[in-house]
Design a protein around this motif. Structure first.
Motif, PDB file in Angstrom:
ATOM      1  N   LYS A  27       0.833  -1.201   0.000  1.00  0.00           N
ATOM      2  CA  LYS A  27       0.000   0.000   0.000  1.00  0.00           C
ATOM      3  C   LYS A  27       0.869   1.253   0.000  1.00  0.00           C
ATOM      4  N   LEU A  28       1.928   1.257   0.814  1.00  0.00           N
ATOM      5  CA  LEU A  28       2.809   2.416   0.877  1.00  0.00           C
ATOM      6  C   LEU A  28       3.604   2.576  -0.413  1.00  0.00           C
ATOM      7  N   ASN A  91      -3.299   9.272   6.182  1.00  0.00           N
ATOM      8  CA  ASN A  91      -3.151  10.722   6.278  1.00  0.00           C
ATOM      9  C   ASN A  91      -2.131  11.124   7.342  1.00  0.00           C
ATOM     10  N   LYS A  92      -1.385  10.162   7.867  1.00  0.00           N
ATOM     11  CA  LYS A  92      -0.391  10.432   8.905  1.00  0.00           C
ATOM     12  C   LYS A  92       1.020  10.344   8.335  1.00  0.00           C
ATOM     13  N   ALA A  93       1.848  11.290   8.714  1.00  0.00           N
ATOM     14  CA  ALA A  93       3.253  11.282   8.292  1.00  0.00           C
ATOM     15  C   ALA A  93       4.021  10.275   9.146  1.00  0.00           C
ATOM     16  N   LEU A  94       4.846   9.469   8.490  1.00  0.00           N
ATOM     17  CA  LEU A  94       5.662   8.478   9.188  1.00  0.00           C
ATOM     18  C   LEU A  94       6.881   9.147   9.800  1.00  0.00           C
ATOM     19  N   THR A  95       7.342   8.616  10.923  1.00  0.00           N
ATOM     20  CA  THR A  95       8.568   9.077  11.539  1.00  0.00           C
ATOM     21  C   THR A  95       9.718   8.323  10.898  1.00  0.00           C
ATOM     22  N   ILE A  96      10.624   9.075  10.277  1.00  0.00           N
ATOM     23  CA  ILE A  96      11.772   8.496   9.589  1.00  0.00           C
ATOM     24  C   ILE A  96      13.015   8.941  10.334  1.00  0.00           C
ATOM     25  N   GLY A  97      13.678   8.013  11.000  1.00  0.00           N
ATOM     26  CA  GLY A  97      14.867   8.387  11.775  1.00  0.00           C
ATOM     27  C   GLY A  97      14.484   9.314  12.912  1.00  0.00           C
ATOM     28  N   ASN A  98      15.048  10.519  12.915  1.00  0.00           N
ATOM     29  CA  ASN A  98      14.781  11.480  13.986  1.00  0.00           C
ATOM     30  C   ASN A  98      13.701  12.494  13.632  1.00  0.00           C
ATOM     31  N   GLY A  99      13.203  12.467  12.407  1.00  0.00           N
ATOM     32  CA  GLY A  99      12.221  13.462  11.994  1.00  0.00           C
ATOM     33  C   GLY A  99      11.093  12.822  11.214  1.00  0.00           C
ATOM     34  N   ILE A 130       5.330   2.257  10.152  1.00  0.00           N
ATOM     35  CA  ILE A 130       3.970   1.966   9.681  1.00  0.00           C
ATOM     36  C   ILE A 130       3.167   1.323  10.805  1.00  0.00           C
ATOM     37  N   GLY A 131       3.784   0.387  11.514  1.00  0.00           N
ATOM     38  CA  GLY A 131       3.102  -0.273  12.631  1.00  0.00           C
ATOM     39  C   GLY A 131       2.692   0.703  13.713  1.00  0.00           C
ATOM     40  N   THR A 132       3.527   1.695  13.976  1.00  0.00           N
ATOM     41  CA  THR A 132       3.201   2.719  14.977  1.00  0.00           C
ATOM     42  C   THR A 132       1.974   3.517  14.555  1.00  0.00           C
TER      43      THR A 132
END
Length: 142
Positions: A27-28, A91-99, A130-132
């Motif tokens: 999906k992503l 509609n949610k932004a994923l957390t990638i690393g520290n941002g 994604i799981g978060t």
């Protein structure tokens, strides 16, 4: 002799054959590929639109299936002398690393950043993020 006695009837529960993690990845990846198209049209100064099927009532009151254009909202925006690229699941932004965003200098570099995010998704590097998002969504619905 009854009609149903001719059939072999058993109780069964259907097992899901697809791994939910793989479904989320696909999906992503599909959404990222769509954003690559959005970025390519933005470089040309155009807006990216996709067609979707929808039911509407015509003049006679009958429901008919028609194609309708839908604008795709970009995951990127210009700020601080460059472009920020978000990676969203739903509609949610994923957390990638520290941002939660990738910074690139030009509009043309957005496609490179999106392709890198796509490769990271296919490699399973974003599964935890994604799981978060999915667990937060399911908790808020309860």
């Amino acid at each position: 002799m009854s009609v149903l006695s001719k059939l072999t009837v058993k109780s069964v529960t259907r097992a899901s054959k697809q791994d939910p993690v793989q479904l989320r990845r696909r999906k992503l990846v599909a959404a990222i590929e769509e954003q690559v198209n959005v970025a390519a049209t933005a470089v040309n100064g155009e807006t990216y639109e996709v067609t979707r099927k929808t039911w509407i009532k015509n003049e006679q009151g009958e429901k008919v299936l028609v194609d309708k254009l839908r604008k795709v909202r970009p995951w990127f925006f210009e700020q601080d002398g460059g472009w920020y690229v978000l990676c969203k699941y739903g509609n949610k932004a994923l957390t990638i690393g520290n941002g939660n965003a990738v910074f690139v200098k030009t509009l043309k570099d957005i496609a490179v950043a999106l392709n890198t995010l796509k490769a990271a998704t296919e490699a399973g590097e974003l599964d935890e993020a994604i799981g978060t998002v999915v667990t937060k969504r399911s908790k808020s619905r309860s």
